[in-house]
Motif scaffolding. Structure first.
Motif, PDB file in Angstrom:
ATOM      1  N   CYS A   1      -5.247  59.108  36.320  1.00 47.37           N
ATOM      2  CA  CYS A   1      -4.550  58.371  37.378  1.00 47.37           C
ATOM      3  C   CYS A   1      -3.763  59.342  38.263  1.00 47.37           C
ATOM      4  O   CYS A   1      -3.449  60.460  37.857  1.00 47.37           O
ATOM      5  N   HIS A   2      -3.419  58.904  39.455  1.00 51.65           N
ATOM      6  CA  HIS A   2      -2.781  59.796  40.427  1.00 51.65           C
ATOM      7  C   HIS A   2      -1.293  59.985  40.172  1.00 51.65           C
ATOM      8  O   HIS A   2      -0.722  61.024  40.484  1.00 51.65           O
ATOM      9  N   ILE A   3      -0.655  58.972  39.590  1.00 53.48           N
ATOM     10  CA  ILE A   3       0.774  59.029  39.280  1.00 53.48           C
ATOM     11  C   ILE A   3       0.984  58.391  37.918  1.00 53.48           C
ATOM     12  O   ILE A   3       0.323  57.402  37.569  1.00 53.48           O
ATOM     13  N   ARG A   4       1.912  58.965  37.132  1.00 56.12           N
ATOM     14  CA  ARG A   4       2.200  58.449  35.794  1.00 56.12           C
ATOM     15  C   ARG A   4       3.691  58.128  35.682  1.00 56.12           C
ATOM     16  O   ARG A   4       4.541  59.007  35.881  1.00 56.12           O
ATOM     17  N   ILE A   5       3.994  56.882  35.338  1.00 55.55           N
ATOM     18  CA  ILE A   5       5.358  56.454  35.062  1.00 55.55           C
ATOM     19  C   ILE A   5       5.401  56.039  33.592  1.00 55.55           C
ATOM     20  O   ILE A   5       4.561  55.258  33.143  1.00 55.55           O
ATOM     21  N   ALA A   6       6.369  56.568  32.849  1.00 60.89           N
ATOM     22  CA  ALA A   6       6.437  56.300  31.414  1.00 60.89           C
ATOM     23  C   ALA A   6       7.694  55.531  31.059  1.00 60.89           C
ATOM     24  O   ALA A   6       8.765  55.749  31.635  1.00 60.89           O
ATOM     25  N   SER A   7       7.588  54.633  30.091  1.00 66.73           N
ATOM     26  CA  SER A   7       8.772  53.974  29.542  1.00 66.73           C
ATOM     27  C   SER A   7       9.454  54.926  28.565  1.00 66.73           C
ATOM     28  O   SER A   7       8.852  55.877  28.067  1.00 66.73           O
ATOM     29  N   GLU A   8      10.711  54.676  28.292  1.00 65.17           N
ATOM     30  CA  GLU A   8      11.499  55.577  27.452  1.00 65.17           C
ATOM     31  C   GLU A   8      10.936  55.721  26.044  1.00 65.17           C
ATOM     32  O   GLU A   8      11.167  56.735  25.378  1.00 65.17           O
ATOM     33  N   ASN A   9      10.202  54.719  25.579  1.00 61.08           N
ATOM     34  CA  ASN A   9       9.647  54.773  24.227  1.00 61.08           C
ATOM     35  C   ASN A   9       8.265  55.420  24.174  1.00 61.08           C
ATOM     36  O   ASN A   9       7.642  55.466  23.109  1.00 61.08           O
ATOM     37  N   ALA A  10       7.771  55.918  25.292  1.00 60.72           N
ATOM     38  CA  ALA A  10       6.426  56.479  25.336  1.00 60.72           C
ATOM     39  C   ALA A  10       6.332  57.777  24.538  1.00 60.72           C
ATOM     40  O   ALA A  10       7.273  58.581  24.514  1.00 60.72           O
ATOM     41  N   LYS A  11       5.200  57.971  23.891  1.00 67.22           N
ATOM     42  CA  LYS A  11       4.872  59.229  23.227  1.00 67.22           C
ATOM     43  C   LYS A  11       3.453  59.611  23.633  1.00 67.22           C
ATOM     44  O   LYS A  11       2.546  58.777  23.587  1.00 67.22           O
TER      45      LYS A  11
ATOM     46  N   ALA B   1       7.940  64.902  28.407  1.00 68.68           N
ATOM     47  CA  ALA B   1       6.752  64.837  29.255  1.00 68.68           C
ATOM     48  C   ALA B   1       7.122  64.982  30.726  1.00 68.68           C
ATOM     49  O   ALA B   1       6.430  65.636  31.504  1.00 68.68           O
ATOM     50  N   LYS B   2       8.248  64.395  31.103  1.00 64.67           N
ATOM     51  CA  LYS B   2       8.714  64.542  32.481  1.00 64.67           C
ATOM     52  C   LYS B   2       9.120  65.980  32.773  1.00 64.67           C
ATOM     53  O   LYS B   2       8.810  66.533  33.838  1.00 64.67           O
ATOM     54  N   SER B   3       9.788  66.613  31.825  1.00 65.97           N
ATOM     55  CA  SER B   3      10.290  67.967  32.059  1.00 65.97           C
ATOM     56  C   SER B   3       9.171  68.981  32.227  1.00 65.97           C
ATOM     57  O   SER B   3       9.356  70.004  32.886  1.00 65.97           O
ATOM     58  N   ILE B   4       7.997  68.706  31.652  1.00 69.72           N
ATOM     59  CA  ILE B   4       6.879  69.640  31.789  1.00 69.72           C
ATOM     60  C   ILE B   4       5.893  69.215  32.875  1.00 69.72           C
ATOM     61  O   ILE B   4       4.868  69.867  33.079  1.00 69.72           O
ATOM     62  N   GLY B   5       6.188  68.124  33.568  1.00 67.42           N
ATOM     63  CA  GLY B   5       5.342  67.685  34.669  1.00 67.42           C
ATOM     64  C   GLY B   5       4.191  66.794  34.282  1.00 67.42           C
ATOM     65  O   GLY B   5       3.295  66.535  35.094  1.00 67.42           O
ATOM     66  N   LEU B   6       4.203  66.285  33.056  1.00 73.02           N
ATOM     67  CA  LEU B   6       3.115  65.418  32.604  1.00 73.02           C
ATOM     68  C   LEU B   6       3.263  64.001  33.136  1.00 73.02           C
ATOM     69  O   LEU B   6       2.262  63.318  33.365  1.00 73.02           O
ATOM     70  N   VAL B   7       4.500  63.543  33.312  1.00 73.41           N
ATOM     71  CA  VAL B   7       4.739  62.245  33.949  1.00 73.41           C
ATOM     72  C   VAL B   7       5.708  62.437  35.109  1.00 73.41           C
ATOM     73  O   VAL B   7       6.501  63.390  35.121  1.00 73.41           O
ATOM     74  N   ASN B   8       5.639  61.518  36.069  1.00 71.62           N
ATOM     75  CA  ASN B   8       6.495  61.616  37.261  1.00 71.62           C
ATOM     76  C   ASN B   8       7.904  61.120  37.015  1.00 71.62           C
ATOM     77  O   ASN B   8       8.881  61.726  37.460  1.00 71.62           O
ATOM     78  N   GLU B   9       8.013  59.974  36.314  1.00 69.07           N
ATOM     79  CA  GLU B   9       9.308  59.347  36.092  1.00 69.07           C
ATOM     80  C   GLU B   9       9.340  58.703  34.714  1.00 69.07           C
ATOM     81  O   GLU B   9       8.297  58.348  34.149  1.00 69.07           O
ATOM     82  N   VAL B  10      10.554  58.526  34.196  1.00 64.66           N
ATOM     83  CA  VAL B  10      10.767  57.794  32.946  1.00 64.66           C
ATOM     84  C   VAL B  10      11.730  56.649  33.238  1.00 64.66           C
ATOM     85  O   VAL B  10      12.750  56.842  33.909  1.00 64.66           O
ATOM     86  N   THR B  11      11.400  55.455  32.749  1.00 63.98           N
ATOM     87  CA  THR B  11      12.219  54.281  33.004  1.00 63.98           C
ATOM     88  C   THR B  11      12.475  53.531  31.697  1.00 63.98           C
ATOM     89  O   THR B  11      11.741  53.705  30.720  1.00 63.98           O
ATOM     90  N   PRO B  12      13.499  52.679  31.661  1.00 63.52           N
ATOM     91  CA  PRO B  12      13.628  51.763  30.528  1.00 63.52           C
ATOM     92  C   PRO B  12      12.380  50.884  30.429  1.00 63.52           C
ATOM     93  O   PRO B  12      11.699  50.646  31.436  1.00 63.52           O
ATOM     94  N   GLU B  13      12.093  50.421  29.243  1.00 67.88           N
ATOM     95  CA  GLU B  13      10.883  49.614  29.040  1.00 67.88           C
ATOM     96  C   GLU B  13      10.830  48.422  29.994  1.00 67.88           C
ATOM     97  O   GLU B  13       9.784  48.118  30.576  1.00 67.88           O
ATOM     98  N   TYR B  14      11.952  47.738  30.169  1.00 72.68           N
ATOM     99  CA  TYR B  14      11.966  46.515  30.974  1.00 72.68           C
ATOM    100  C   TYR B  14      11.712  46.796  32.455  1.00 72.68           C
ATOM    101  O   TYR B  14      11.328  45.904  33.209  1.00 72.68           O
ATOM    102  N   ALA B  15      11.928  48.043  32.882  1.00 74.06           N
ATOM    103  CA  ALA B  15      11.814  48.377  34.300  1.00 74.06           C
ATOM    104  C   ALA B  15      10.513  49.086  34.647  1.00 74.06           C
ATOM    105  O   ALA B  15      10.307  49.457  35.806  1.00 74.06           O
TER     106      ALA B  15
END
Length: 260
Positions: A120-130, A174-188
């Motif tokens: 995918c072109h952009i990755r947004i992860a929830s805080e619980n993502a691994k 994952a965000k710090s190494i550039g693997l995901v763009n942003e991290v959000t709470p699960e609900y958001a």
């Protein structure tokens, strides 16, 4: 079209694709990959949708990997065909989509799941993502582009560390190494993806397509990215959207793009 393993809906020009196998942690079996291929092909040509969001059903997993039971007894030739079909019909198709596709990573994104997210072109992860590529624990390596896309995103050293150890990384790492763009709470998570999608939908569609094509050319061994950029830049001067965008800028108003 009805899907057995996907939930598919278009709202406000956003295509929502939910992998609907929560009991199997949304593992990618043959049928699910075939349905993903079909829905992405339809998205590419469907004028009703301009951006897609892919996520997994339930709170535990985006996609926890491939369905190992389907290929445990494959021969060498069958294994190579499995990877070839995945590349051609799903993962490369997503990466080369002329419209943006966002991965909403909820929970585990492992093996083929991380490979799906990386296509995918952009990755947004929830805080619980691994996130991780555990294939070497099965006597395999990533086969759906993982060795290539992970290296592109995080660099050779970190990619080799993740692949050779099979270790997972948490969302913030994952965000710090550039693997995901942003991290959000699960609900958001979906709300954040929708915000990005809506912003993209307000831009010139043909310009988005050209931008995706030019950026992807950087990673193609048979293309000169600078030449592709020049060609795409020039082509846009012949579009109605270019005329509308420049006129709106001069008149200090919001542009009304039509994708022509």
């Amino acid at each position: 079209m009805m899907y057995n393993n996907l939930l598919v809906e278009i709202k406000n020009r956003i295509l929502y694709i939910t992998i609907n196998r929560a009991a199997k942690l949304n593992a990618l079996n043959k049928d699910t990959l075939a349905e993903l291929s079909a829905v992405i092909k339809d998205f590419i040509t469907n004028a009703k949708a301009g951006v897609a969001i892919i996520t997994g059903d339930g709170p535990k997993a985006f996609v926890a990997g491939a369905d190992i039971s389907e290929f445990a007894n494959f021969t060498v030739a069958e294994g190579q065909q499995l990877a070839t079909d995945g590349h051609t019909n799903v993962f490369d198709l997503i990466e080369n989509s002329p419209k943006p596709i966002i991965a909403a990573i909820n929970g585990f994104a492992l093996g083929g799941g991380l490979e799906l997210a990386m296509a995918c072109h952009i990755r947004i992860a929830s805080e619980n993502a691994k996130l991780g590529l555990p294939e070497v624990t099965l006597g395999l390596i990533p086969g759906y582009g993982g060795t290539q896309r992970l290296t592109q995103l995080v660099g050779k050293a970190k990619a080799l560390e993740m692949i050779l150890t099979a270790d997972m990384v948490r969302a913030e790492d994952a965000k710090s190494i550039g693997l995901v763009n942003e991290v959000t709470p699960e609900y958001a998570l979906i709300t954040k993806c929708e915000e990005l999608a809506e912003k993209m939908l307000s831009r010139a569609p043909l310009a988005l397509t050209s931008a995706l094509k030019a950026v992807n050319a950087f990673y193609s061994k048979d293309k000169n990215g600078y030449i592709v950029e020049i060609e795409e830049f020039g082509k846009l001067f012949g579009t109605d959207d270019f005329k509308e965008g420049t006129q709106a800028f001069i008149e200090k108003r919001k542009a009304n793009f039509t994708g022509r």
